[in-house]
Design a protein around this motif. Structure first.
Motif, PDB file in Angstrom:
ATOM      1  N   TYR A  95       0.867  -1.005  -0.019  1.00  0.00           N
ATOM      2  CA  TYR A  95       0.089   0.040   0.031  1.00  0.00           C
ATOM      3  C   TYR A  95       0.948   1.329  -0.082  1.00  0.00           C
ATOM      4  O   TYR A  95       1.804   1.318   0.832  1.00  0.00           O
ATOM      5  N   SER A  96       0.562   2.129  -0.945  1.00  0.00           N
ATOM      6  CA  SER A  96       1.244   3.453  -1.066  1.00  0.00           C
ATOM      7  C   SER A  96       0.751   4.735  -0.681  1.00  0.00           C
ATOM      8  O   SER A  96       1.202   5.577  -1.012  1.00  0.00           O
ATOM      9  N   GLY A  97      -0.775   4.205  -0.105  1.00  0.00           N
ATOM     10  CA  GLY A  97      -1.493   5.730   0.152  1.00  0.00           C
ATOM     11  C   GLY A  97      -1.222   6.040   1.693  1.00  0.00           C
ATOM     12  O   GLY A  97       0.116   5.569   2.186  1.00  0.00           O
ATOM     13  N   THR A  98      -2.247   6.957   2.034  1.00  0.00           N
ATOM     14  CA  THR A  98      -1.881   7.592   3.496  1.00  0.00           C
ATOM     15  C   THR A  98      -2.522   6.602   4.574  1.00  0.00           C
ATOM     16  O   THR A  98      -3.557   6.089   4.289  1.00  0.00           O
ATOM     17  N   LEU A  99      -1.589   6.434   5.676  1.00  0.00           N
ATOM     18  CA  LEU A  99      -2.120   5.342   6.638  1.00  0.00           C
ATOM     19  C   LEU A  99      -2.041   6.160   7.904  1.00  0.00           C
ATOM     20  O   LEU A  99      -0.951   6.798   8.230  1.00  0.00           O
ATOM     21  N   ASP A 155       5.972   6.234  12.095  1.00  0.00           N
ATOM     22  CA  ASP A 155       5.843   5.240  10.933  1.00  0.00           C
ATOM     23  C   ASP A 155       4.709   5.461  10.336  1.00  0.00           C
ATOM     24  O   ASP A 155       4.253   4.498   9.355  1.00  0.00           O
ATOM     25  N   LEU A 156       3.790   6.322  10.646  1.00  0.00           N
ATOM     26  CA  LEU A 156       2.415   6.794   9.960  1.00  0.00           C
ATOM     27  C   LEU A 156       2.533   8.045   9.291  1.00  0.00           C
ATOM     28  O   LEU A 156       3.181   8.657   9.714  1.00  0.00           O
ATOM     29  N   ASN A 157       1.622   8.069   8.337  1.00  0.00           N
ATOM     30  CA  ASN A 157       1.253   9.371   7.663  1.00  0.00           C
ATOM     31  C   ASN A 157       0.812  10.391   8.393  1.00  0.00           C
ATOM     32  O   ASN A 157       1.062  11.310   8.079  1.00  0.00           O
ATOM     33  N   ALA A 188       3.130  18.885  16.181  1.00  0.00           N
ATOM     34  CA  ALA A 188       4.574  19.546  16.300  1.00  0.00           C
ATOM     35  C   ALA A 188       5.867  18.485  16.406  1.00  0.00           C
ATOM     36  O   ALA A 188       6.864  18.468  15.717  1.00  0.00           O
ATOM     37  N   ARG A 189       5.492  17.540  17.319  1.00  0.00           N
ATOM     38  CA  ARG A 189       6.572  16.558  17.834  1.00  0.00           C
ATOM     39  C   ARG A 189       6.879  15.791  16.775  1.00  0.00           C
ATOM     40  O   ARG A 189       8.067  15.345  16.290  1.00  0.00           O
ATOM     41  N   TYR A 190       5.932  15.311  15.861  1.00  0.00           N
ATOM     42  CA  TYR A 190       6.053  14.130  15.057  1.00  0.00           C
ATOM     43  C   TYR A 190       6.024  14.932  13.680  1.00  0.00           C
ATOM     44  O   TYR A 190       5.867  14.062  12.443  1.00  0.00           O
ATOM     45  N   ASN A 191       5.759  16.128  13.503  1.00  0.00           N
ATOM     46  CA  ASN A 191       5.607  16.759  12.268  1.00  0.00           C
ATOM     47  C   ASN A 191       4.762  16.157  11.369  1.00  0.00           C
ATOM     48  O   ASN A 191       4.854  16.029  10.184  1.00  0.00           O
ATOM     49  N   LYS A 192       3.406  15.787  12.043  1.00  0.00           N
ATOM     50  CA  LYS A 192       2.365  15.319  11.030  1.00  0.00           C
ATOM     51  C   LYS A 192       1.173  15.950  11.325  1.00  0.00           C
ATOM     52  O   LYS A 192       0.881  16.435  12.631  1.00  0.00           O
ATOM     53  N   LEU A 195       0.297  14.181   2.004  1.00  0.00           N
ATOM     54  CA  LEU A 195       0.422  13.588   3.279  1.00  0.00           C
ATOM     55  C   LEU A 195       1.202  12.462   2.888  1.00  0.00           C
ATOM     56  O   LEU A 195       1.729  11.730   3.760  1.00  0.00           O
ATOM     57  N   ALA A 196       1.361  11.619   1.865  1.00  0.00           N
ATOM     58  CA  ALA A 196       2.132  10.424   1.737  1.00  0.00           C
ATOM     59  C   ALA A 196       3.568  10.702   1.973  1.00  0.00           C
ATOM     60  O   ALA A 196       4.401   9.750   2.195  1.00  0.00           O
ATOM     61  N   GLN A 197       4.119  11.957   1.708  1.00  0.00           N
ATOM     62  CA  GLN A 197       5.392  12.460   2.117  1.00  0.00           C
ATOM     63  C   GLN A 197       5.832  12.015   3.497  1.00  0.00           C
ATOM     64  O   GLN A 197       6.926  12.235   3.997  1.00  0.00           O
ATOM     65  N   GLN A 198       4.495  12.354   4.414  1.00  0.00           N
ATOM     66  CA  GLN A 198       4.960  12.197   5.785  1.00  0.00           C
ATOM     67  C   GLN A 198       5.247  10.867   6.249  1.00  0.00           C
ATOM     68  O   GLN A 198       4.280  10.427   7.060  1.00  0.00           O
ATOM     69  N   TYR A 199       6.315  10.368   5.962  1.00  0.00           N
ATOM     70  CA  TYR A 199       6.467   8.693   6.352  1.00  0.00           C
ATOM     71  C   TYR A 199       7.832   8.591   6.737  1.00  0.00           C
ATOM     72  O   TYR A 199       8.695   8.964   5.726  1.00  0.00           O
TER      73      TYR A 199
END
Length: 507
Positions: free
Chosen positions: A294-298, A327-329, A381-385, A503-507
């Protein structure tokens, strides 16, 4: 094929402040050239860095917010059903195309929703039995073709379809079939307790990978895992968590070089790996099997309230204890936060203050978290997500902010004003925050017309787990006063593909 959602509108043209002097021709040409160059740079950086822009140092962040449009926000609803609910009411549910077309069309056109959650439910016999079954012959799960058809209907109505994975206990009516207690029996370090836990995670990885692969094939852009599983998520000293918190060598991957914060942290990272990878090796085995690819947002749907069961295996809410957000988006939270002690019809302004830690005069909050808004902002802010409320809702009854999402004890007359105030306060608190991704309102059963919900639990019987005793007071998303407010607050704003790419870049 159903029409694709329209492309996002172009960004607005910057305008002069009415008090600014009008520039001369030369200044205008120079300014125009600079603006074009700046726009090119911003577009390039936005596509390559995405939401990283949102977490620049404070001064730069303010400047970035001034020149870059806020990312689109999710205006979602939960289209929740399981196959077990079909008993005695075959004219409703996931398998009825006409019913789902009516529901999704109404949500998109009347309430301006842009996303729908399709819940895929697997069977567990009980909370201490690790088997997870998701065949079409089982209690709760439909065939893949049913979920695929729901995806088509959603897109036909310009809604973005996403999947949410859940498990239910088909042999435990005393707990309303909920998955809440899965894993609490395995919290200890005794191998007799750990072995079933390992088996459960291998089974969950198989379940999640199957539907991740289906989501990948159907281009479903987001997958939600977790969901009411706090006892199988949180680590403590019995599961190898160290104090102060630090990573220790992982023993659940089959690779001693992996670092985890505890046994559950390792196991959920294993599940995420299985979902994202084309193949993976189950825990304590050597033979690889097919992964989700899976390459989508998780994301993971974490619960908000404290542990009130008496077990006290964790001292703070699940969303604060999760150590694998990196490890999540997206950070996902079922945002059923208690805000008051049950005071009737607090105003939206009063509830905004409650979100920010200032409770109503003369009340004692059930939730001692204090400033929930600030805690969420710091987590982002801590996880940049970005943070998505994977669930939120309020019953149409006075005092709903004491235990949002629970009809227990609500016997009062319907109070649509309460529901509207509660929903309005949530949106007022978070909608202008760039770190907040939006909200998925719970629950809307695929029943048409909605008035049929009044007698639905009687027709089905609580033995199948549909506990909705009174539609007028207990349904969290009723399309009444709260829905009327949403239809005025939300604008028609289909979600663009660029959102999911970012969002997918946030991994």
């Amino acid at each position: 094929a159903p029409p694709a959602p329209p492309p996002p509108p172009p960004p607005p043209t910057p305008l002069l402040n009415p008090t600014d002097p009008v520039p001369g021709r030369g200044s205008a040409l120079i300014g125009g050239a600079v603006a074009v160059a700046l726009a090119v740079v911003i577009a390039f950086v936005s596509l390559t860095a995405g939401t990283h822009l949102l977490y620049l140092p404070q001064g730069l962040q303010a400047h970035a917010n001034a020149v870059v449009d806020q990312l689109p926000q999710i205006q979602g609803f939960s289209d929740y059903w399981t196959k077990s609910f079909d008993v005695g009411s075959t004219s409703v549910g996931y398998a009825n195309r006409d019913v789902n077309q009516e529901i999704m069309s109404d949500e998109a056109t009347t309430y301006h929703m842009n996303l729908v959650v399709i819940t895929i439910t697997a069977d567990m016999e009980d909370s201490d039995i690790p088997d997870i079954n998701f065949n079409a012959s089982d209690h709760f799960t439909y065939s893949d073709s049913v979920y695929e058809n729901l995806v088509r209907i959603a897109r036909h109505n310009n809604l973005t379809p996403i999947f949410r994975l859940e498990v239910r206990l088909f042999n435990n009516a005393s707990r309303n079939y909920a998955s809440t207690f899965v894993g609490y029996q395995w919290i200890g370090s005794d191998p007799s307790q750990v072995d079933p836990e390992v088996a459960w995670f291998n089974n969950y990885a198989r379940f999640a990978s199957h539907y991740a692969a289906l989501a990948q094939r159907l281009s479903v852009p987001m997958l939600i895992i977790g969901s009411d599983l706090a006892y199988i998520t949180v680590d403590n000293q019995l599961t190898g968590q160290t104090s102060p918190l630090k990573k220790v060598p992982g023993k659940r991957w089959g690779n001693s070089n992996d670092q985890c914060y505890g046994r559950r942290d390792c196991e959920w990272r294993f599940v995420i790996h299985a979902i994202k990878s084309a193949s993976y090796t189950p825990l304590y085995t050597k033979k690889a099997t097919t992964g989700g690819g899976y390459s989508g947002t998780l994301t993971f749907a974490a619960t908000a309230p404290y542990d009130t069961s008496g077990q006290k295996y964790y001292a703070t809410p699940e969303w604060q204890n999760i150590t694998f957000w990196d490890d999540l988006n997206v950070i996902g939270i079922d945002a059923f936060f208690p805000l008051t002690n049950g005071v009737a019809e607090p105003t939206p302004d009063e509830l905004v203050k409650a979100w920010k830690g200032t409770y109503l005069p003369g009340t004692t909050p059930d939730n001692p978290e204090g400033n929930i808004f600030e805690s969420l902002r710091k987590l982002s802010a801590r996880y940049n997500k970005r943070i998505l409320f994977t669930g939120a809702g309020y019953e149409s009854v006075s005092g709903a902010t004491k235990t949002p999402g629970s009809y227990t004890g609500f016997t009062a007359a319907p109070d649509p004003v309460e529901q509207q105030n509660d929903m309005e306060a949530l949106l007022q608190t978070f909608s202008n925050e760039t770190w907040w991704l939006g909200v998925i309102w719970s629950y809307d059963y695929p029943v048409w017309p909605r008035s049929k919900l009044t007698n639905l639990s009687t027709a089905n019987g609580n033995d199948v787990g549909l506990a909705e005793p009174d539609y007028d007071t207990n349904t969290e998303w009723a399309g009444k006063a709260g829905g009327t407010y949403l239809s005025q607050f939300y604008q028609n704003a289909p979600l663009p593909d660029t959102l999911w790419q970012t969002l997918a870049q946030q991994y």
